[in-house]
Enzyme design. Structure first.
Site, PDB file in Angstrom:
ATOM      1  N   SER A  42      30.787  47.669 125.436  1.00 32.72           N
ATOM      2  CA  SER A  42      31.728  46.611 125.826  1.00 32.72           C
ATOM      3  C   SER A  42      32.338  45.934 124.600  1.00 32.72           C
ATOM      4  O   SER A  42      33.515  45.561 124.599  1.00 32.72           O
ATOM      5  CB  SER A  42      31.033  45.587 126.722  1.00 32.72           C
ATOM      6  OG  SER A  42      30.039  44.862 126.019  1.00 32.72           O
ATOM      7  N   ALA A  82      25.163  49.470 126.874  1.00 31.81           N
ATOM      8  CA  ALA A  82      26.243  48.859 127.656  1.00 31.81           C
ATOM      9  C   ALA A  82      26.896  47.722 126.877  1.00 31.81           C
ATOM     10  O   ALA A  82      28.126  47.578 126.867  1.00 31.81           O
ATOM     11  CB  ALA A  82      25.701  48.351 128.991  1.00 31.81           C
ATOM     12  N   TYR A  83      26.071  46.925 126.220  1.00 35.06           N
ATOM     13  CA  TYR A  83      26.602  45.823 125.414  1.00 35.06           C
ATOM     14  C   TYR A  83      27.441  46.365 124.260  1.00 35.06           C
ATOM     15  O   TYR A  83      28.566  45.914 124.033  1.00 35.06           O
ATOM     16  CB  TYR A  83      25.444  44.983 124.879  1.00 35.06           C
ATOM     17  CG  TYR A  83      25.869  43.872 123.943  1.00 35.06           C
ATOM     18  CD1 TYR A  83      26.587  42.785 124.415  1.00 35.06           C
ATOM     19  CD2 TYR A  83      25.544  43.914 122.582  1.00 35.06           C
ATOM     20  CE1 TYR A  83      26.982  41.768 123.569  1.00 35.06           C
ATOM     21  CE2 TYR A  83      25.934  42.898 121.731  1.00 35.06           C
ATOM     22  CZ  TYR A  83      26.656  41.824 122.219  1.00 35.06           C
ATOM     23  OH  TYR A  83      27.051  40.823 121.371  1.00 35.06           O
ATOM     24  N   GLY A  84      26.915  47.346 123.536  1.00 35.45           N
ATOM     25  CA  GLY A  84      27.649  47.906 122.409  1.00 35.45           C
ATOM     26  C   GLY A  84      28.972  48.506 122.832  1.00 35.45           C
ATOM     27  O   GLY A  84      29.996  48.335 122.159  1.00 35.45           O
TER      28      GLY A  84
END
Length: 250
Positions: A157, A153-155
């Protein structure tokens, strides 16, 4: 670091400015003469940084805002006023496996790491374009291009923000507004220390330099992209990761 006047007369908004990379960026821009609008969530930390910058001869003010809230993000843009430089540094990260990332967590990553810069650029870049100049710098992450078993999810975003960089460079470039991203690898910050605890030394094994970065090093790159020395740089994603490690021969 030396004090210059390269950004004298410019106003810069720095999100996530009360710690880590954002704090180093804010102090560096102030040293170069910019009036800095500091953003964060903690009023006390923000006011302390305002005093710190003033003690160094700079000028700053603080605005608290919650970037997970779209309306509050737009309020931040309005309160900042006419800015010449936007440094979108605030970030949220939770390095969890996909199955352990619920919808609310995914939405928070997108809200802070992708939607907040989108809203801020939409609110502030048109004014820069009307004045015929401006610089927007996003602070991203190597997670956008280097997949790992956790943190999807971080990557995602961060990758979204990198794509927006290229779109905005095309959209606003003809009006004199440059848009670029700095993509750091591991950096020793309060956040990484809180996440890794006594294991922070592992960050020093991830690249060809044999050490993680320092926030001041990233701040120097951001200041370069924000200032006149990078006048021909637009739509770039600048990797600041110490160099990827080479694979050992079999």
């Amino acid at each position: 670091m030396s004090t210059t006047t390269a950004l004298q007369g410019r106003t810069a908004l720095v999100t996530g400015a009360t710690s880590g990379i954002g704090k180093a960026v804010a102090r560096n821009l102030a040293r170069q003469g910019a009036e800095v609008v500091l953003h964060g969530r903690d009023q006390a930390r923000g006011e302390a940084l305002v005093k710190e910058i003033a003690a160094e001869g700079g000028t700053a003010r603080f605005i608290a805002a919650d970037l997970t809230d779209a309306a509050d993000t737009l309020r931040l843009a309005a309160a900042a006023g006419a800015v010449d430089i936007l440094v979108s540094n605030a970030g949220l990260y939770d390095f969890a496996p996909t199955a352990a990332t619920d919808a609310a967590s995914f939405d928070r990553h997108i809200a802070v790491n992708t939607r907040a810069p989108f809203l801020l650029v939409g609110a502030l870049a048109p004014g820069m374009a009307e004045r015929g100049q401006g610089s927007i710098v996003l602070v991203g992450s190597s997670a956008a291009r280097q997949p790992a078993p956790i943190g999807a999810a971080y990557g995602a975003s961060r990758a979204g923000a990198e794509t927006l960089t290229r779109y905005w460079a095309t959209e606003y470039g003809p009006s004199g507004v440059r848009v670029n991203t700095v993509s750091p690898g591991p950096v020793h910050t309060e956040g990484t220390k809180a996440m890794l605890g006594e294991h922070t030394a592992v960050l020093d094994t991830t690249n060809a330099r044999g050490r993680a970065g320092d926030p001041a090093e990233i701040a120097e790159i951001v200041s370069f992209l924000a200032g006149p020395a990078s006048s021909y740089v637009n739509g770039a994603v600048l990797f600041a990761d110490g160099g990827e490690r080479s694979a050992l021969p079999a």
